[in-house]
Design a protein around this motif. Sequence first.
Motif, PDB file in Angstrom:
ATOM      1  N   ARG A   1      50.452  13.151  53.469  1.00  0.00           N
ATOM      2  CA  ARG A   1      50.445  13.770  52.735  1.00  0.00           C
ATOM      3  C   ARG A   1      49.952  14.667  52.023  1.00  0.00           C
ATOM      4  NH1 ARG A   1      54.458  11.448  49.321  1.00  0.00           N
ATOM      5  NH2 ARG A   1      55.331  13.974  48.742  1.00  0.00           N
ATOM      6  N   ILE A   2      48.417  15.510  53.285  1.00  0.00           N
ATOM      7  CA  ILE A   2      47.819  16.328  52.719  1.00  0.00           C
ATOM      8  C   ILE A   2      47.662  16.960  53.975  1.00  0.00           C
ATOM      9  CG2 ILE A   2      45.729  16.600  52.520  1.00  0.00           C
ATOM     10  CD1 ILE A   2      44.671  14.196  51.192  1.00  0.00           C
ATOM     11  N   MET A   3      47.961  18.402  54.080  1.00  0.00           N
ATOM     12  CA  MET A   3      48.379  19.729  54.773  1.00  0.00           C
ATOM     13  C   MET A   3      47.281  20.429  54.305  1.00  0.00           C
ATOM     14  SD  MET A   3      51.886  21.609  56.347  1.00  0.00           S
ATOM     15  CE  MET A   3      52.517  20.033  57.272  1.00  0.00           C
ATOM     16  N   VAL A   4      45.857  20.577  55.896  1.00  0.00           N
ATOM     17  CA  VAL A   4      45.290  21.953  56.088  1.00  0.00           C
ATOM     18  C   VAL A   4      45.916  22.641  57.327  1.00  0.00           C
ATOM     19  CG1 VAL A   4      42.961  22.490  56.653  1.00  0.00           C
ATOM     20  CG2 VAL A   4      43.696  20.348  55.748  1.00  0.00           C
ATOM     21  N   ILE A   5      46.267  24.081  56.542  1.00  0.00           N
ATOM     22  CA  ILE A   5      47.146  25.301  56.940  1.00  0.00           C
ATOM     23  C   ILE A   5      45.883  26.431  57.623  1.00  0.00           C
ATOM     24  CG2 ILE A   5      49.045  26.244  57.638  1.00  0.00           C
ATOM     25  CD1 ILE A   5      50.622  24.916  55.646  1.00  0.00           C
TER      26      ILE A   5
END
Length: 288
Positions: free
Chosen positions: A133-137
Motif C-alpha cells: 500500500r506504498i507507491m513511489v512514483i
Amino acid sequence: MIQAKDLEAGELAALLHFYADAGVDWLLEDQPIDRFEEFAVQQAAREQVRRVQAPSPAGQEERKRRTVPVPSAQLNPPPVAMPNDQAVAAAQLAAEGARSLAELKTALEAFGGCNLKNSARSTVFLSGNPASRIMVIGPMPNADDDRDGIPFSGRQGQLLDRMLAAIGLSREAVVLTNIIPWRPPGNRMPSPAETAICRPFIERQIALAEPGHLLLLGNFPARFFFGESGTIHSLRGEWRELTVSGRAVRAIATLHPQELLTAPANKALAWQDLLRFAEAAQAFGRHA
C-alpha cells in the motif's frame, strides 16, 4: 657517421629522449626532399586513375536509365503525427478494461497510441509489492530504465534504494513506477498530448494497487498530481489529499534522486521529507 638503422631499440629510444629534452621538434632527412613536387606527382597519378576508371558517356547514359529515382518522401519521411483525442480515448478504454495489474501490463505493452513507444526500447511497468500500500512514483524512464525494463535502475535507482533503506523500506517492499512508461527521446520532457495519453494508465495503476500513500519524486510528478506549476522546492514536504480514479489517497513530494546526484546539498531537504513520509506510512500500516 652512425645511422639510426644501426642503433638498438634502447639506444634509439635514448637518442629520441635526448632530442626531445634538447627541444628538437623535427627530424630532417639526410638529403633534401621537395615535398611540393612530391605532392604534384601524387596528384597527377590520382587524376590519371580517375580518368581510367571514369565510365564512358554511353556508360553514364546506361547507368542513368537503370537508376530508379527515390521518392522524396522516402528521403525525407514526414514526422509521425502527434497523438490526438482518439488516442486518449483509446488509452482510457485500454486502462479501464484491465481488472488486475497483470492485465494492465499486457494492455500497456499492446497499446500503440503513443509516439513515445516508437523510440523506446522497453515498456517500463511498475515493480515491487502492491500489498505494501506504498507507491513511489517518478516522472519517466531514463536510459538505464529503458535498457533494463524496470523503474529506477542505474545510479538513480541505487540512490533511491539507499533513501528507502534509511527509513526501513526497500524496493521489494513498496511499489515503484513512473507516470510515463516509455523513455522520451533524449530524456526530454513529455509533451502535454503524450502526458494526457499516459494519464489513464498511471491512474489505473493507482486504482488497482490501492496505495494509502504516494511518494512523488521530482517536479513532473508533483505538478502532475497537484495540478500546480511550482518547482519541487515549493511543492515538497507537505501532505496533500488527492482523489485518483474516485478514491482518496495521500501524497507527499520530494526531490528526485537525480536532483540529489546533481546537487547533494539538497539531501537534507529530502531527508526531512522521507522522515515525514515514513512516519505517516508506519502509522497507516499499524491501522491498516
